[in-house]
Design an enzyme around this catalytic site. Structure first.
Site, PDB file in Angstrom:
ATOM      1  N   TYR A  71       1.028  -1.164   0.107  1.00  0.00           N
ATOM      2  CA  TYR A  71       0.203   0.030   0.114  1.00  0.00           C
ATOM      3  C   TYR A  71       0.957   1.232  -0.006  1.00  0.00           C
ATOM      4  O   TYR A  71       0.598   2.296  -0.604  1.00  0.00           O
ATOM      5  CB  TYR A  71      -0.934   0.112   1.257  1.00  0.00           C
ATOM      6  CG  TYR A  71      -1.940  -0.909   1.101  1.00  0.00           C
ATOM      7  CD1 TYR A  71      -3.074  -0.943   0.298  1.00  0.00           C
ATOM      8  CD2 TYR A  71      -2.085  -2.129   2.012  1.00  0.00           C
ATOM      9  CE1 TYR A  71      -4.141  -1.776   0.206  1.00  0.00           C
ATOM     10  CE2 TYR A  71      -3.278  -2.755   2.054  1.00  0.00           C
ATOM     11  CZ  TYR A  71      -4.229  -2.857   1.237  1.00  0.00           C
ATOM     12  OH  TYR A  71      -5.336  -3.668   1.037  1.00  0.00           O
ATOM     13  N   LYS A 117      -1.545  10.120  -9.461  1.00  0.00           N
ATOM     14  CA  LYS A 117      -2.663   9.370  -9.436  1.00  0.00           C
ATOM     15  C   LYS A 117      -3.766  10.141  -8.556  1.00  0.00           C
ATOM     16  O   LYS A 117      -4.950  10.337  -9.028  1.00  0.00           O
ATOM     17  CB  LYS A 117      -2.703   7.993  -9.056  1.00  0.00           C
ATOM     18  CG  LYS A 117      -3.715   7.361  -8.980  1.00  0.00           C
ATOM     19  CD  LYS A 117      -3.591   5.753  -8.481  1.00  0.00           C
ATOM     20  CE  LYS A 117      -2.923   5.611  -7.083  1.00  0.00           C
ATOM     21  NZ  LYS A 117      -2.966   4.246  -6.824  1.00  0.00           N
ATOM     22  N   TYR A 118      -3.542  10.325  -7.307  1.00  0.00           N
ATOM     23  CA  TYR A 118      -4.339  10.924  -6.447  1.00  0.00           C
ATOM     24  C   TYR A 118      -4.651  12.429  -6.688  1.00  0.00           C
ATOM     25  O   TYR A 118      -5.765  12.897  -6.257  1.00  0.00           O
ATOM     26  CB  TYR A 118      -3.612  10.765  -4.847  1.00  0.00           C
ATOM     27  CG  TYR A 118      -3.558   9.305  -4.480  1.00  0.00           C
ATOM     28  CD1 TYR A 118      -4.710   8.529  -4.537  1.00  0.00           C
ATOM     29  CD2 TYR A 118      -2.624   8.689  -4.436  1.00  0.00           C
ATOM     30  CE1 TYR A 118      -4.771   7.278  -4.220  1.00  0.00           C
ATOM     31  CE2 TYR A 118      -2.259   7.243  -4.021  1.00  0.00           C
ATOM     32  CZ  TYR A 118      -3.342   6.463  -3.995  1.00  0.00           C
ATOM     33  OH  TYR A 118      -3.339   5.252  -3.621  1.00  0.00           O
ATOM     34  N   GLU A 162     -13.470  -1.784   3.091  1.00  0.00           N
ATOM     35  CA  GLU A 162     -12.135  -2.523   3.000  1.00  0.00           C
ATOM     36  C   GLU A 162     -12.383  -4.008   3.453  1.00  0.00           C
ATOM     37  O   GLU A 162     -12.842  -4.131   4.730  1.00  0.00           O
ATOM     38  CB  GLU A 162     -11.080  -1.988   3.665  1.00  0.00           C
ATOM     39  CG  GLU A 162      -9.627  -2.475   3.582  1.00  0.00           C
ATOM     40  CD  GLU A 162      -9.537  -2.947   2.179  1.00  0.00           C
ATOM     41  OE1 GLU A 162      -8.972  -3.963   1.916  1.00  0.00           O
ATOM     42  OE2 GLU A 162      -9.273  -2.034   1.327  1.00  0.00           O
ATOM     43  N   ASP A 205     -16.331  -7.274   2.136  1.00  0.00           N
ATOM     44  CA  ASP A 205     -16.037  -7.302   0.555  1.00  0.00           C
ATOM     45  C   ASP A 205     -17.015  -6.379  -0.063  1.00  0.00           C
ATOM     46  O   ASP A 205     -18.269  -6.644   0.226  1.00  0.00           O
ATOM     47  CB  ASP A 205     -16.257  -8.822   0.154  1.00  0.00           C
ATOM     48  CG  ASP A 205     -15.983  -9.038  -1.511  1.00  0.00           C
ATOM     49  OD1 ASP A 205     -16.354  -8.138  -2.367  1.00  0.00           O
ATOM     50  OD2 ASP A 205     -15.222  -9.980  -1.726  1.00  0.00           O
ATOM     51  N   MET A 206     -16.769  -5.593  -0.875  1.00  0.00           N
ATOM     52  CA  MET A 206     -17.866  -4.694  -1.661  1.00  0.00           C
ATOM     53  C   MET A 206     -18.946  -5.322  -2.223  1.00  0.00           C
ATOM     54  O   MET A 206     -19.951  -4.952  -2.324  1.00  0.00           O
ATOM     55  CB  MET A 206     -17.051  -3.540  -2.363  1.00  0.00           C
ATOM     56  CG  MET A 206     -16.628  -4.364  -3.834  1.00  0.00           C
ATOM     57  SD  MET A 206     -15.773  -3.089  -4.881  1.00  0.00           S
ATOM     58  CE  MET A 206     -14.165  -3.039  -3.931  1.00  0.00           C
ATOM     59  N   GLU A 247     -10.501   2.611  -6.852  1.00  0.00           N
ATOM     60  CA  GLU A 247      -9.202   2.159  -7.461  1.00  0.00           C
ATOM     61  C   GLU A 247      -8.844   0.636  -7.644  1.00  0.00           C
ATOM     62  O   GLU A 247      -7.529   0.296  -6.932  1.00  0.00           O
ATOM     63  CB  GLU A 247      -7.899   3.189  -6.677  1.00  0.00           C
ATOM     64  CG  GLU A 247      -7.734   2.690  -5.186  1.00  0.00           C
ATOM     65  CD  GLU A 247      -6.581   3.466  -4.731  1.00  0.00           C
ATOM     66  OE1 GLU A 247      -5.537   3.652  -5.311  1.00  0.00           O
ATOM     67  OE2 GLU A 247      -6.328   3.720  -3.466  1.00  0.00           O
ATOM     68  N   GLU A 298      -7.290  -6.814 -12.800  1.00  0.00           N
ATOM     69  CA  GLU A 298      -7.494  -6.831 -11.268  1.00  0.00           C
ATOM     70  C   GLU A 298      -8.979  -6.987 -10.820  1.00  0.00           C
ATOM     71  O   GLU A 298      -9.308  -6.741  -9.626  1.00  0.00           O
ATOM     72  CB  GLU A 298      -6.685  -6.029 -10.436  1.00  0.00           C
ATOM     73  CG  GLU A 298      -5.108  -6.206 -10.509  1.00  0.00           C
ATOM     74  CD  GLU A 298      -4.400  -4.945  -9.964  1.00  0.00           C
ATOM     75  OE1 GLU A 298      -4.973  -4.398  -8.784  1.00  0.00           O
ATOM     76  OE2 GLU A 298      -3.168  -4.970  -9.850  1.00  0.00           O
TER      77      GLU A 298
END
Length: 793
Positions: free
Chosen positions: A404, A413-414, A481, A508-509, A536, A545
């Site tokens: 991370y 990116k952010y 998360e 888990d989303m 992301e 992914e």
């Protein structure tokens, strides 16, 4: 690895590539003495070349062959055999005896490891005369074996002098393969010209020329030169040697630099040395050596490699005779006044009176003139050049904190994510869009429901908060998360940095029940929709992914029709490439991993050649497919309504070709792309990239550019300059695929799924045009599949 090592903004890097400059004298027959070696180093060189054998050995081999010819003539005369009957394949040829102490001045010593040993340039492994070819092969084996015994680590072998003779190049390649077996640790370096520029070859006559074996005239220098023939020979040599990790290339730089395509072709090869002869240098106005701007650009480009090549200057002095003279001058302890005066006047006339060789002084000047390392050339990023990594499986595995941390070290990116979130919030107000907290009486509640799915350690959560503050937007924020370890970090960060403003959910989303806003009855499991969903989940190929599958599992919570997904869409792109280094690396892994060539690797591609050209209708980088979110109609949502939510991502059904229920078939993809290759070459796989539109304006008539990120080589500087979060993905081929001039490469790729996992399949066909309207298939790869190492859903 610390963030500062990875983050280009954390520390300025003003260093430049270092030049290691060596000296080679093509007329040198003996290894330098200690005093001579010291003199060369004192003139600015870092290393020197050393011949393995000397002139005594050369003369012994010449005499051996002369004696053989005489004995053969005598034997034939005694038996009355005519010239037409002389070709008897059973007649024994000459055998070169082992080396003696008179044949070499090289011995094991404390400096042998720093010497670049040089094989005899007078041998001819390509000779049409079988006896000379045999003698040459014997000499090469004797020399490399002896150099290896002495402790040499690098042995340079002059390459073939002609390329058109396919038989000769094959014989040369066979001899190099045998030589590799003679040495256990040393690297063999094949010395070849960038192309066959007249005057670029070795000056020493080969045995074939000494004995007048070649009857054909020398190539006509006035005719056009095929600049790829030298590369053809190299490709044959390294293919026969199976891309040995101990086989490298020394590249002669010509007086006239060739086209960019050939420069990039050699850039992708395993370069160990760049050699620059005296005739390649030009004289500037002061009469001192210099190189053209094109030469400077080429050298600077090649020096950006992680393992940058060393430079060898050929025949620029000091010569052996000069070294002897310098030593004698040094030995004069008390020079006369006249001698001292002459020496002083000579030094005064020299701008460079430091004793440094003029050519070395110029190369050191070029070294200082290089551009400093850029933000994309930090030590950590350079270390990642062409380093194979297996793609992450964030659904199947829990990432470590260090992983991370590396991702969080990319501000670009952010920054782009924050810009997209801020623009979405600002336009929500401008367009007066209804919100999830709105009612029938007041649908325009100013407070938005925002969810960050896959929050990790919370960098996107912080950016959402910053975007809300900068736009004056009131929000209720959820962070999801599944990694229980990262969740502990989020709990702590919520207290320390976010003032407990974030509702954290460990899940888990795909199994989330949805947000329960403030003021709602949580015991009644009352939920509402999400106005802005931020994730992301993108990989190097966009979808590798499993971003589509993850978003399928949570998109039902996005408010319709006004809800926003950030990112909005992403596209995958492909380009065929030549990358010998990666092919050799993967080949070495096959013994321990039979699936090594079926794995798509994440790798910072650097030492490669993009073989496709930019042609009308056929760009170098072509889009394979696209995903857009949210999906208006989802097959998985239909299944969830009929059979329950868990079915869509845990239970395979029956009826499809893969034995699944087909709940994920809408995320399968296929592409067929055509790439145009004007020059002949070889490919080792496909380079994969992605682009993503994080947010595009919803204001009608607005000309505002969308907020994007991209890792495409021709777009990254425009859309997300210096972004380092994603490296490209590489789909290898099990066997290098050669293609002729003016060929077309047909690339087919599939994204496959069976409702429990996702994998890729790919193949390449080669077509050559044989007429204005006809082309023939002249080559093809086999079908590759990553199913055995698929991404688990």
């Amino acid at each position: 690895m610390s963030i500062s090592e990875f983050n280009p903004a954390s520390d300025p890097y003003e260093s430049r590539p270092t030049y290691y400059i060596g000296q080679h004298d093509s007329n040198r027959w003996d290894v330098l003495t200690d005093d001579q070696y010291t003199q060369v180093l004192s003139s600015g060189f870092n290393f020197v070349t050393a011949p393995i054998t000397n002139q005594h050995f050369y003369q012994r081999v010449v005499d051996l062959y002369k004696s053989f010819l005489q004995e053969q003539e005598q034997w034939l005369e005694e038996r009355g055999i005519t010239a037409g009957q002389r070709a008897n394949p059973s007649m024994p040829g000459p055998v070169v005896p082992t080396l003696t102490d008179e044949d070499t001045s090289m011995y094991p010593s404390h400096i042998i490891g720093s010497l670049i040993t040089y094989s005899s340039p007078w041998i001819d492994l390509c000779s049409p005369n079988p006896h000379i070819a045999s003698i040459s092969r014997q000499v090469l084996n004797l020399e490399v074996a002896y150099a290896n015994f002495c402790g040499a680590r690098t042995i340079v072998i002059p390459g073939p002098r002609q390329d058109q003779d396919g038989r000769g190049v094959a014989m040369y390649a066979r001899a190099i393969q045998e030589a590799l077996q003679q040495v256990s640790r040393a690297n063999l370096i094949i010395h070849l010209p960038m192309y066959r520029e007249p005057g670029l070859e070795e000056k020493v006559e080969t045995l074939s020329h000494v004995f007048n074996v070649y009857t054909t005239a020398e190539p006509d220098s006035s005719k056009d030169i095929d600049i790829y023939t030298s590369w053809d020979s190299w490709h044959t040599i390294r293919t026969v040697c199976e891309y040995s990790s101990r086989l490298f290339l020394a590249l002669r730089i010509p007086r006239r630099i060739p086209e960019k395509a050939l420069q990039e072709r050699w850039f992708s090869e395993p370069l160990h040395f760049l050699t620059i002869g005296q005739t390649t240098f030009q004289s500037n106005r002061s009469g001192y050596p210099s190189l053209s701007k094109h030469h400077q650009d080429l050298i600077n480009r090649y020096m950006r490699l992680k393992n940058s090549p060393w430079l060898i200057l050929t025949d620029v002095g000091p010569s052996t005779e000069e070294l002897v003279r310098l030593f004698k001058q040094k030995a004069i302890e008390y020079p006369t006044i006249k001698e001292a005066s002459k020496a002083l006047q000579k030094e005064k006339r020299k701008p460079n009176n430091t004793g440094i060789n003029d050519h070395v002084a110029y190369m050191k000047h070029l070294e200082r003139q290089q551009l400093p390392y850029t933000a994309m050339e930090t030590p950590a990023l350079v270390s990642f050049q062409d380093w194979l990594q297996s793609p992450l499986q964030p659904l199947a595995d829990n990432l470590e904190s260090a992983t991370y941390e590396v991702f969080e070290g990319d501000p670009v990116k952010y920054d782009q994510y924050e810009a997209a979130i801020a623009e979405a919030m600002a336009e929500w107000k401008t367009l007066k869009k209804p919100s999830a907290l709105g009612t029938a009486e007041n649908p325009y509640n100013p407070e938005l429901i925002v969810a960050v799915a896959g929050a990790g350690r919370g960098p996107l959560v912080s950016r959402v908060i910053r975007a809300a503050e900068s736009t004056g937007t009131s929000i209720q924020l959820w962070a999801l998360e599944k990694n229980q370890n990262a969740f502990v970090y989020l709990l702590n960060k919520n207290k320390r940095e976010w003032n407990s403003r974030v509702t954290l959910v460990k899940t888990d989303m795909r199994g989330w029940a949805g947000p329960t806003p403030k003021g709602y009855d949580s015991s009644a499991n009352t939920t509402c929709k999400v106005d802005i969903l931020v994730t992301e989940l993108l990989g190097s190929f966009g979808d590798n992914e499993l971003s589509p599958e993850c978003l399928d599992g949570i998109q039902s919570h996005i408010a319709r029709p006004y809800g926003i997904s950030i990112p909005h869409s992403y596209t995958a792109h492909l380009s065929p490439i030549s990358t010998p280094r990666l092919f050799a690396d993967i080949s070495s892994r096959v013994v321990s991993d039979p699936n090594a060539f079926d794995i798509p690797y994440v790798v910072r591609l650097f030492q490669l050649d993009f073989v496709a050209a930019k042609a009308p209708g056929h760009p170098r980088f072509q889009q394979a497919w696209e995903f857009i979110h949210p999906v208006e109609v989802s097959r998985s949502d239909d299944f969830a309504e009929r059979f329950g939510k868990a079915v869509k991502y845990t239970t395979p059904g029956g009826g499809s070709m893969y034995g699944s229920g087909g709940t994920n078939e809408h995320n399968a993809r296929h592409c067929h792309l055509t790439f145009v290759c004007p020059t002949r070459g070889v490919i080792h796989g496909l380079a994969g990239y992605f682009e993503s539109v994080l947010y595009k304006t919803e204001v009608d008539g607005s000309e505002k550019e969308p907020v994007e990120i991209s890792i495409l080589p021709d777009q990254i500087d425009k859309k997300s300059k210096d972004m380092i979060s994603w490296f490209p993905i590489f789909f290898p081929l099990k066997k290098p695929l050669y293609f002729p001039q003016d060929a077309e490469l047909e690339v087919s790729m599939w994204r496959q799924t069976d409702d429990t996992k996702v994998w890729y399949e790919w193949m390449v066909d080669v077509y050559a045009w044989v007429g204005p309207k006809q082309r023939n298939r002249v080559g093809a790869s086999e079908m590759h599949s990553s199913r055995k190492v698929a991404c688990l859903m």
